[in-house]
Design a protein around this motif. Structure first.
Motif, PDB file in Angstrom:
ATOM      1  N   MET A  58      -4.235 -25.423 -11.347  1.00  0.00           N
ATOM      2  CA  MET A  58      -4.508 -26.233  -9.963  1.00  0.00           C
ATOM      3  C   MET A  58      -4.184 -27.450  -9.873  1.00  0.00           C
ATOM      4  SD  MET A  58      -5.665 -23.504  -8.239  1.00  0.00           S
ATOM      5  CE  MET A  58      -5.434 -21.756  -9.029  1.00  0.00           C
ATOM      6  N   GLN A  59      -4.306 -28.183 -10.960  1.00  0.00           N
ATOM      7  CA  GLN A  59      -4.050 -29.573 -10.932  1.00  0.00           C
ATOM      8  C   GLN A  59      -2.360 -29.651 -10.660  1.00  0.00           C
ATOM      9  OE1 GLN A  59      -5.149 -32.301 -10.801  1.00  0.00           O
ATOM     10  NE2 GLN A  59      -3.514 -33.709 -11.344  1.00  0.00           N
ATOM     11  N   ASP A  60      -1.335 -28.713 -11.349  1.00  0.00           N
ATOM     12  CA  ASP A  60       0.074 -28.818 -11.080  1.00  0.00           C
ATOM     13  C   ASP A  60       0.395 -28.367  -9.769  1.00  0.00           C
ATOM     14  OD1 ASP A  60       0.223 -29.737 -13.611  1.00  0.00           O
ATOM     15  OD2 ASP A  60       0.592 -27.553 -14.595  1.00  0.00           O
ATOM     16  N   ILE A  61      -0.425 -27.403  -8.969  1.00  0.00           N
ATOM     17  CA  ILE A  61      -0.229 -26.881  -7.793  1.00  0.00           C
ATOM     18  C   ILE A  61      -0.344 -27.628  -6.795  1.00  0.00           C
ATOM     19  CG2 ILE A  61      -0.666 -25.090  -6.258  1.00  0.00           C
ATOM     20  CD1 ILE A  61      -1.441 -23.195  -8.440  1.00  0.00           C
ATOM     21  N   SER A  62      -1.481 -28.519  -6.963  1.00  0.00           N
ATOM     22  CA  SER A  62      -1.995 -29.410  -5.823  1.00  0.00           C
ATOM     23  C   SER A  62      -3.080 -30.607  -6.426  1.00  0.00           C
ATOM     24  CB  SER A  62      -3.068 -28.818  -4.897  1.00  0.00           C
ATOM     25  OG  SER A  62      -3.614 -29.700  -3.907  1.00  0.00           O
ATOM     26  N   SER A  63      -2.347 -31.686  -6.215  1.00  0.00           N
ATOM     27  CA  SER A  63      -3.172 -33.077  -6.804  1.00  0.00           C
ATOM     28  C   SER A  63      -4.198 -33.298  -5.872  1.00  0.00           C
ATOM     29  CB  SER A  63      -2.035 -33.960  -6.942  1.00  0.00           C
ATOM     30  OG  SER A  63      -1.409 -34.233  -5.486  1.00  0.00           O
ATOM     31  N   GLU A  64      -4.435 -32.635  -4.641  1.00  0.00           N
ATOM     32  CA  GLU A  64      -5.616 -33.009  -3.799  1.00  0.00           C
ATOM     33  C   GLU A  64      -6.641 -32.175  -3.937  1.00  0.00           C
ATOM     34  OE1 GLU A  64      -3.853 -33.718   0.044  1.00  0.00           O
ATOM     35  OE2 GLU A  64      -2.591 -35.164  -0.808  1.00  0.00           O
ATOM     36  N   CYS A  65      -6.336 -30.941  -3.882  1.00  0.00           N
ATOM     37  CA  CYS A  65      -7.429 -29.656  -3.829  1.00  0.00           C
ATOM     38  C   CYS A  65      -8.189 -29.276  -5.154  1.00  0.00           C
ATOM     39  CB  CYS A  65      -6.756 -28.584  -3.236  1.00  0.00           C
ATOM     40  SG  CYS A  65      -6.113 -29.129  -1.492  1.00  0.00           S
ATOM     41  N   PHE A  66      -9.382 -28.808  -4.938  1.00  0.00           N
ATOM     42  CA  PHE A  66     -10.018 -28.560  -6.282  1.00  0.00           C
ATOM     43  C   PHE A  66      -9.562 -27.199  -6.548  1.00  0.00           C
ATOM     44  CE2 PHE A  66     -13.393 -25.442  -7.670  1.00  0.00           C
ATOM     45  CZ  PHE A  66     -13.768 -26.272  -8.838  1.00  0.00           C
ATOM     46  N   TYR A  67      -9.461 -26.348  -5.602  1.00  0.00           N
ATOM     47  CA  TYR A  67      -8.878 -24.834  -6.055  1.00  0.00           C
ATOM     48  C   TYR A  67      -8.007 -24.428  -4.861  1.00  0.00           C
ATOM     49  CZ  TYR A  67      -9.054 -19.735  -6.924  1.00  0.00           C
ATOM     50  OH  TYR A  67      -8.822 -18.680  -7.360  1.00  0.00           O
ATOM     51  N   VAL A  68      -6.748 -23.575  -5.427  1.00  0.00           N
ATOM     52  CA  VAL A  68      -5.880 -23.167  -4.174  1.00  0.00           C
ATOM     53  C   VAL A  68      -5.851 -21.656  -4.625  1.00  0.00           C
ATOM     54  CG1 VAL A  68      -3.400 -23.074  -3.748  1.00  0.00           C
ATOM     55  CG2 VAL A  68      -4.361 -25.220  -4.309  1.00  0.00           C
ATOM     56  N   PRO A  69      -6.353 -20.693  -3.457  1.00  0.00           N
ATOM     57  CA  PRO A  69      -6.342 -19.576  -3.492  1.00  0.00           C
ATOM     58  C   PRO A  69      -5.173 -18.748  -3.328  1.00  0.00           C
ATOM     59  CG  PRO A  69      -7.005 -20.256  -1.406  1.00  0.00           C
ATOM     60  CD  PRO A  69      -6.921 -21.479  -2.056  1.00  0.00           C
ATOM     61  N   ARG A  70      -5.010 -17.597  -3.993  1.00  0.00           N
ATOM     62  CA  ARG A  70      -3.907 -16.989  -3.672  1.00  0.00           C
ATOM     63  C   ARG A  70      -3.361 -16.833  -2.297  1.00  0.00           C
ATOM     64  NH1 ARG A  70      -1.640 -11.569  -2.881  1.00  0.00           N
ATOM     65  NH2 ARG A  70      -3.954 -11.062  -3.022  1.00  0.00           N
ATOM     66  N   CYS A  71      -2.011 -17.153  -1.813  1.00  0.00           N
ATOM     67  CA  CYS A  71      -1.783 -17.072  -0.361  1.00  0.00           C
ATOM     68  C   CYS A  71      -1.730 -15.894   0.130  1.00  0.00           C
ATOM     69  CB  CYS A  71      -0.431 -17.945  -0.163  1.00  0.00           C
ATOM     70  SG  CYS A  71      -0.265 -18.405   1.674  1.00  0.00           S
ATOM     71  N   GLN A  72      -2.358 -15.589   1.269  1.00  0.00           N
ATOM     72  CA  GLN A  72      -2.139 -14.186   1.982  1.00  0.00           C
ATOM     73  C   GLN A  72      -2.436 -14.467   3.339  1.00  0.00           C
ATOM     74  OE1 GLN A  72      -6.251 -12.254   1.591  1.00  0.00           O
ATOM     75  NE2 GLN A  72      -6.840 -13.956   0.011  1.00  0.00           N
ATOM     76  N   LYS A  73      -2.027 -13.249   4.133  1.00  0.00           N
ATOM     77  CA  LYS A  73      -1.888 -13.375   5.383  1.00  0.00           C
ATOM     78  C   LYS A  73      -3.310 -13.754   6.144  1.00  0.00           C
ATOM     79  CE  LYS A  73      -0.746 -10.517   9.629  1.00  0.00           C
ATOM     80  NZ  LYS A  73      -0.141  -8.956   9.749  1.00  0.00           N
ATOM     81  N   ASP A  74      -4.217 -13.140   5.751  1.00  0.00           N
ATOM     82  CA  ASP A  74      -5.673 -13.485   6.290  1.00  0.00           C
ATOM     83  C   ASP A  74      -6.250 -14.885   5.897  1.00  0.00           C
ATOM     84  OD1 ASP A  74      -8.286 -13.312   7.326  1.00  0.00           O
ATOM     85  OD2 ASP A  74      -8.816 -11.479   6.143  1.00  0.00           O
ATOM     86  N   SER A  75      -5.863 -15.976   6.667  1.00  0.00           N
ATOM     87  CA  SER A  75      -6.365 -17.158   6.399  1.00  0.00           C
ATOM     88  C   SER A  75      -7.849 -17.272   6.221  1.00  0.00           C
ATOM     89  CB  SER A  75      -5.677 -18.022   7.415  1.00  0.00           C
ATOM     90  OG  SER A  75      -6.384 -17.508   8.717  1.00  0.00           O
ATOM     91  N   ALA A  76      -8.539 -16.364   7.126  1.00  0.00           N
ATOM     92  CA  ALA A  76     -10.263 -16.266   6.918  1.00  0.00           C
ATOM     93  C   ALA A  76     -10.645 -15.966   6.018  1.00  0.00           C
ATOM     94  CB  ALA A  76     -10.790 -15.423   8.536  1.00  0.00           C
ATOM     95  N   ALA A  77     -10.176 -15.060   4.988  1.00  0.00           N
ATOM     96  CA  ALA A  77     -10.593 -14.618   3.777  1.00  0.00           C
ATOM     97  C   ALA A  77     -10.605 -15.854   2.813  1.00  0.00           C
ATOM     98  CB  ALA A  77      -9.519 -13.479   3.321  1.00  0.00           C
ATOM     99  N   MET A  78      -9.148 -16.605   2.893  1.00  0.00           N
ATOM    100  CA  MET A  78      -9.042 -17.626   1.992  1.00  0.00           C
ATOM    101  C   MET A  78     -10.022 -18.916   2.382  1.00  0.00           C
ATOM    102  SD  MET A  78      -4.980 -18.064   1.349  1.00  0.00           S
ATOM    103  CE  MET A  78      -4.522 -18.121   3.380  1.00  0.00           C
TER     104      MET A  78
END
Length: 216
Positions: A116-136
């Motif tokens: 997660m640190q490599d994916i984003s230097s700002e966010c604690f956790y990055v969920p798997r991207c999906q169409k349903d943004s409400a689920a994320m």
């Protein structure tokens, strides 16, 4: 005459026994060599994946982190696969978490792990991207609520303080490395033991034959 015939029959039986044992011994040796070769290949794969990541990680010291602030700052863009050569954009909320390390004045940003640190230097956790943004959004909010309930959590930090970020968990800790090396090590020792036992059996067989010749 009878003694000569009896001796010839005895020698023939011994030759048949040796002939019958030799293919079995060869198969056992091939099995041992195969196990050793497989373990070496497993060591190589582990060396370029788990062991390298474990050795390169700077977050080696374990401490206690107290959550100082947990805030959803903004929506971040991500891309998800919608088919062959098709990518679309979705959004997830960025959860920023700041913690106090070991009850000191040091305040650091908390990340879930090295990935997660490599994916984003700002966010604690990055969920798997999906169409349903409400689920994320639900996933991130659940994490935020858990951190509010459990404000004191174990964490890993860089003792040299070159990295300001601390991690909640490590991808590969001591137990993961130990269990990863356990099975190829067992296979290596098993293969070596099979070969040693076969060679020992062959040595004892030759020794018995030599002792039998001396007695005759």
């Amino acid at each position: 005459m009878f003694f000569v015939k009896f001796r010839n029959v005895d020698l023939l039986d011994k030759k048949k026994t040796v002939t019958a044992l030799k293919p079995g011994e060869d198969r056992a040796i091939f099995l041992g060599l195969g196990m050793i070769l497989s373990s070496v290949m497993m060591y190589f794969v582990l060396g370029v994946t788990i062991l390298r990541s474990y050795a390169d990680s700077v977050w080696t010291e374990e401490g206690v982190c107290v959550v100082v602030n947990s805030t959803v700052t903004a929506d971040m863009n991500c891309s998800y696969n919608c088919g062959s050569d098709c990518w679309r954009v979705s959004k997830y909320p960025c959860l920023q978490v700041f913690v106090n390390v070991n009850n000191t004045s040091r305040v650091s940003r908390l990340s879930h792990n090295e990935e997660m640190q490599d994916i984003s230097s700002e966010c604690f956790y990055v969920p798997r991207c999906q169409k349903d943004s409400a689920a994320m959004h639900v996933i991130i909010m659940n994490i935020s609520e858990r951190l509010k309930v459990h404000q004191q959590v174990p964490c890993f930090y860089d003792p040299s303080e070159q990295q300001d970020t601390v991690l909640l968990t490590r991808l590969y800790d001591h137990s993961v490395v130990f269990h990863s090396l356990l099975w190829p090590s067992c296979m290596l020792m098993g293969g070596a033991l099979i070969i040693v036992m076969v060679k020992l059996t062959q040595y004892l067989s030759r020794l018995c034959e030599e002792i039998g010749k001396i007695k005759r």
